[in-house]
Design an enzyme around this catalytic site. Structure first.
Site, short mmCIF file in Angstrom:
data_model
loop_
_atom_site.label_atom_id
_atom_site.label_comp_id
_atom_site.label_asym_id
_atom_site.label_seq_id
_atom_site.Cartn_x
_atom_site.Cartn_y
_atom_site.Cartn_z
N GLN A 126 -0.68 -6.65 -11.81
CA GLN A 126 -0.22 -5.26 -11.72
C GLN A 126 1.02 -5.14 -10.85
O GLN A 126 0.96 -5.41 -9.65
CB GLN A 126 -1.34 -4.40 -11.11
CG GLN A 126 -0.99 -2.93 -10.93
CD GLN A 126 -2.09 -2.14 -10.23
OE1 GLN A 126 -2.86 -2.72 -9.46
NE2 GLN A 126 -2.16 -0.85 -10.47
N GLY A 127 2.13 -4.71 -11.43
CA GLY A 127 3.37 -4.55 -10.68
C GLY A 127 3.69 -3.09 -10.42
O GLY A 127 4.62 -2.53 -11.02
N TYR A 128 2.90 -2.47 -9.55
CA TYR A 128 3.16 -1.08 -9.16
C TYR A 128 3.87 -1.04 -7.80
O TYR A 128 4.97 -0.56 -7.67
CB TYR A 128 1.84 -0.31 -9.04
CG TYR A 128 1.35 0.36 -10.30
CD1 TYR A 128 1.66 -0.13 -11.56
CD2 TYR A 128 0.53 1.50 -10.23
CE1 TYR A 128 1.18 0.48 -12.71
CE2 TYR A 128 0.05 2.12 -11.38
CZ TYR A 128 0.37 1.61 -12.61
OH TYR A 128 -0.10 2.22 -13.75
N SER A 129 3.18 -1.56 -6.75
CA SER A 129 3.66 -1.37 -5.37
C SER A 129 4.93 -2.14 -5.09
O SER A 129 5.16 -3.22 -5.64
CB SER A 129 2.59 -1.83 -4.38
OG SER A 129 1.37 -1.19 -4.64
N GLU A 244 -8.64 2.76 -12.57
CA GLU A 244 -8.76 1.82 -11.44
C GLU A 244 -9.77 2.34 -10.43
O GLU A 244 -10.64 1.61 -9.97
CB GLU A 244 -7.37 1.64 -10.79
CG GLU A 244 -7.36 0.62 -9.67
CD GLU A 244 -5.96 0.35 -9.10
OE1 GLU A 244 -4.97 0.87 -9.64
OE2 GLU A 244 -5.88 -0.39 -8.11
N SER A 383 -5.22 4.53 -1.04
CA SER A 383 -5.96 4.34 0.21
C SER A 383 -7.00 5.45 0.40
O SER A 383 -6.92 6.51 -0.22
CB SER A 383 -5.00 4.34 1.40
OG SER A 383 -4.55 5.66 1.65
N ASN A 384 -7.98 5.20 1.27
CA ASN A 384 -9.04 6.20 1.46
C ASN A 384 -8.50 7.49 2.05
O ASN A 384 -9.03 8.58 1.78
CB ASN A 384 -10.16 5.60 2.31
CG ASN A 384 -11.02 4.64 1.49
OD1 ASN A 384 -10.62 4.22 0.41
ND2 ASN A 384 -12.19 4.30 2.01
N GLU A 385 -7.41 7.39 2.83
CA GLU A 385 -6.80 8.63 3.36
C GLU A 385 -6.24 9.46 2.20
O GLU A 385 -6.39 10.68 2.17
CB GLU A 385 -5.67 8.29 4.36
CG GLU A 385 -6.14 7.69 5.68
CD GLU A 385 -6.53 6.22 5.59
OE1 GLU A 385 -6.10 5.55 4.63
OE2 GLU A 385 -7.29 5.76 6.46
C1 LIG Z 1 -5.32 -6.84 -0.89
C2 LIG Z 1 -4.44 -5.88 -1.63
C3 LIG Z 1 -4.21 -6.06 -2.98
C4 LIG Z 1 -3.33 -5.21 -3.65
N1 LIG Z 1 -3.08 -5.47 -4.99
C5 LIG Z 1 -2.10 -4.77 -5.61
C6 LIG Z 1 -1.69 -5.13 -6.92
O1 LIG Z 1 -2.23 -6.06 -7.52
N2 LIG Z 1 -0.67 -4.44 -7.46
C7 LIG Z 1 -0.06 -3.40 -6.85
O2 LIG Z 1 0.84 -2.80 -7.42
N3 LIG Z 1 -0.43 -3.02 -5.59
C8 LIG Z 1 -1.43 -3.70 -4.96
N4 LIG Z 1 -1.79 -3.36 -3.67
C9 LIG Z 1 -1.04 -2.34 -2.99
C10 LIG Z 1 -1.81 -1.08 -2.66
O3 LIG Z 1 -1.94 -0.26 -3.78
C11 LIG Z 1 -1.06 -0.38 -1.51
O4 LIG Z 1 -1.20 -1.20 -0.38
C12 LIG Z 1 -1.58 1.00 -1.23
O5 LIG Z 1 -1.23 1.87 -2.24
C13 LIG Z 1 -1.06 1.54 0.13
O6 LIG Z 1 0.33 1.45 0.15
P1 LIG Z 1 1.10 0.77 1.38
O7 LIG Z 1 0.46 -0.56 1.63
O8 LIG Z 1 2.56 0.80 1.08
O9 LIG Z 1 0.79 1.67 2.64
P2 LIG Z 1 1.48 3.07 3.00
O10 LIG Z 1 1.59 3.91 1.78
O11 LIG Z 1 2.73 2.79 3.77
O12 LIG Z 1 0.39 3.69 3.95
C14 LIG Z 1 0.23 3.28 5.31
C15 LIG Z 1 -0.88 4.12 5.93
O13 LIG Z 1 -0.54 5.50 5.92
C16 LIG Z 1 -1.53 6.25 5.22
N5 LIG Z 1 -0.88 7.32 4.45
C17 LIG Z 1 0.19 7.19 3.62
N6 LIG Z 1 0.49 8.38 3.05
C18 LIG Z 1 -0.42 9.27 3.52
C19 LIG Z 1 -0.64 10.66 3.30
N7 LIG Z 1 0.13 11.38 2.47
N8 LIG Z 1 -1.68 11.26 3.95
C20 LIG Z 1 -2.48 10.55 4.78
N9 LIG Z 1 -2.32 9.23 5.04
C21 LIG Z 1 -1.30 8.60 4.42
C22 LIG Z 1 -2.23 5.28 4.30
O14 LIG Z 1 -3.55 5.67 4.01
C23 LIG Z 1 -2.20 3.99 5.15
O15 LIG Z 1 -3.27 4.01 6.05
C24 LIG Z 1 -2.70 -4.16 -2.98
C25 LIG Z 1 -2.95 -3.95 -1.61
C26 LIG Z 1 -3.80 -4.81 -0.94
C27 LIG Z 1 -4.02 -4.58 0.53
#
Ligand SMILES: Cc1cc2nc3c(=O)[nH]c(=O)nc-3n(C[C@H](O)[C@H](O)[C@H](O)COP(=O)(O)OP(=O)(O)OC[C@H]3O[C@@H](n4cnc5c(N)ncnc54)[C@H](O)[C@@H]3O)c2cc1C
Length: 398
Positions: A126-129, A244, A383-385
């Site tokens: 999955q190439g989203y993030s 998902e 994320s859970n938040e």
């Molecule tokens: C082990 C693992 C596997 C993954 N696999 C994939 C994958 O295969 N493909 C893919 O595309 N992505 C993948 N991801 C990425 C995942 O979807 C992102 O990590 C996730 O969406 C959070 O984004 P971020 O890490 O950039 O954190 P950020 O978005 O920078 O968030 C940082 C913190 O701020 C909080 N936060 C952010 N915005 C808000 C808000 N509006 N209100 C309250 N709190 C907020 C978040 O909850 C978090 O605690 C994976 C992540 C992990 C850890």
């Protein structure tokens, strides 16, 4: 609303259970139940066994080779699979991109991709993030510029789970650079061996190579690999995220791991008695079990609504939060149960063929890695938040 299983559903459960007893290879079962490392080939082998049985895609409609099972049957199947020690289905092909291809792909794309996903002949990631585009996914920057019959891709994806094994990646890319964030995004299927793609491992705190960074430098992708319409990718991306999230609650897995926790706590001693008889520890285990039972009932309510053709809405966020909190709580209790033996982080001792010494009881060896690895549950899939934001807006109307 009827939350009891019908006689047919109970018979179906028996059928799944005996299939698992008969067909799940003992070596794979041992790895899953022991918390040992499950390899790429284990996932592939098990998917092929399921496919042979006609059960390769529990959630797909029959016209594409799926079982056509209803939501309750799928739930029973997941629960029995987890209890038996079957590996969790790798979701990227089966549960993520396939529903998108079915709903929005062309007939040619459906014929090209779906059978190979079903038969585990092609592995997807999955190439989203991207760095800087996780929760705020719509701010993604990877560019796809059209040149004739090709898109030219430049940019970076990150956290790409199991991308080191992948034959294909589905990517969200920016195709309109003027449009507002969500509007200029397209959904592209990209072959991983295309020149210009580099995969670099990210080693997580449990010492595992599970996630990667994927770099794209002038990667040329045929236009026929575009899903649906250009610049409509956000609609398809959101459709996929709904699939998902409903998958992450992991109730079957939590039940299995709760069983493991109880077995470990019966073997560990405190003041000359099994730890599970210690009132404080027992109360904490009981709390997890109560939460899990409540979650299961909530899940059954969602399934019951689905049976009446009401799509799961924001309640999927409740399942995701509680399901992941429970799974994490179990890993915490497991590490606490074995005390100092949970300090070890020795991946070599987590391999199925490990012949060396264990530090403490062998069941303690993978617990630290499991605890650390499960921190991811409250981050990915939204994320859970972020799920709490959804609940506050969509359920509580705040
Ligand atoms: C082990 C693992 C596997 C993954 N696999 C994939 C994958 O295969 N493909 C893919 O595309 N992505 C993948 N991801 C990425 C995942 O979807 C992102 O990590 C996730 O969406 C959070 O984004 P971020 O890490 O950039 O954190 P950020 O978005 O920078 O968030 C940082 C913190 O701020 C909080 N936060 C952010 N915005 C808000 C808000 N509006 N209100 C309250 N709190 C907020 C978040 O909850 C978090 O605690 C994976 C992540 C992990 C850890």
């Amino acid at each position: 609303m009827d939350l009891n299983f019908t006689a047919e559903e109970t018979a179906f459960r028996e059928q799944v259970r005996s299939f698992m007893q008969e067909k799940l290879p003992a070596d794979i079962r041992k790895k899953v139940l022991g918390g040992l490392i499950v390899e790429r080939d284990d996932y592939v082998r098990w998917q092929r066994i399921l496919h042979e049985q006609g059960w390769g895609a529990p959630a797909w409609p029959q016209q594409f080779g799926g079982t056509g099972w209803n939501a309750t049957q799928q739930y029973i199947f997941e629960e029995e699979s987890a209890a038996a020690g079957a590996p969790r289905a790798v979701p990227f092909g089966l549960k993520m991109v396939a529903p998108v291809i079915m709903a929005f792909g062309s007939p040619a794309q459906q014929q090209r991709f779906l059978p190979k996903i079903l038969a585990a002949e092609e592995w997807w990631c999955q190439g989203y993030s991207e760095p800087g585009a996780g929760s705020d996914l719509a701010s993604l920057k990877m560019r796809a510029v059209r040149e004739g019959n090709e898109y030219v891709l430049n940019g970076q994806k990150t956290w790409t789970t199991l991308g080191q094994y992948a034959d294909w990646i589905f990517c969200l890319v920016r195709t309109d650079f003027e449009a507002k964030a969500q509007r200029g995004i397209s959904f592209l299927l990209v072959k991983m061996d295309t020149p210009g793609i580099t995969v670099r491992p990210i080693i997580t705190m449990d010492g595992a190579h599970e996630v990667n960074e994927v770099y794209f430098e002038n990667v040329r992708v045929p236009v026929e690999n575009l899903i649906g319409e250009e610049n409509k990718g956000w609609t398809y991306a959101k459709f996929l995220l709904g699939h998902e999230r409903t998958n992450i609650a992991g109730i079957g897995i939590a039940k299995r791991e709760l069983g493991r926790l109880k077995r470990v706590a019966l073997q560990e001693q405190k003041n000359g008695k099994p730890l599970l008889k210690d009132p404080l520890f027992a109360a904490r285990v009981a709390q997890v079990e109560v939460d899990l039972t409540a979650l299961e009932i909530t899940n059954l309510r969602v399934l019951s609504a689905e049976a009446e053709h009401r799509a799961p809405g924001p309640e999927a966020s409740i399942l995701k939060i509680k399901g992941t909190e429970i799974q994490q709580a179990i890993t915490e209790l497991l590490t606490q149960a074995v005390g100092p033996y949970a300090l070890q982080l020795r991946r070599e001792a987590m391999a199925a063929g490990y012949q060396g010494e264990h530090i403490g009881p062998d069941y303690a060896t993978p617990l630290a890695a499991g605890y650390l690895n499960m921190r991811k549950l409250s981050i990915y899939g939204g994320s859970n938040e972020i799920q709490k934001n959804i609940i506050s807006q969509m359920i509580l109307g705040l």
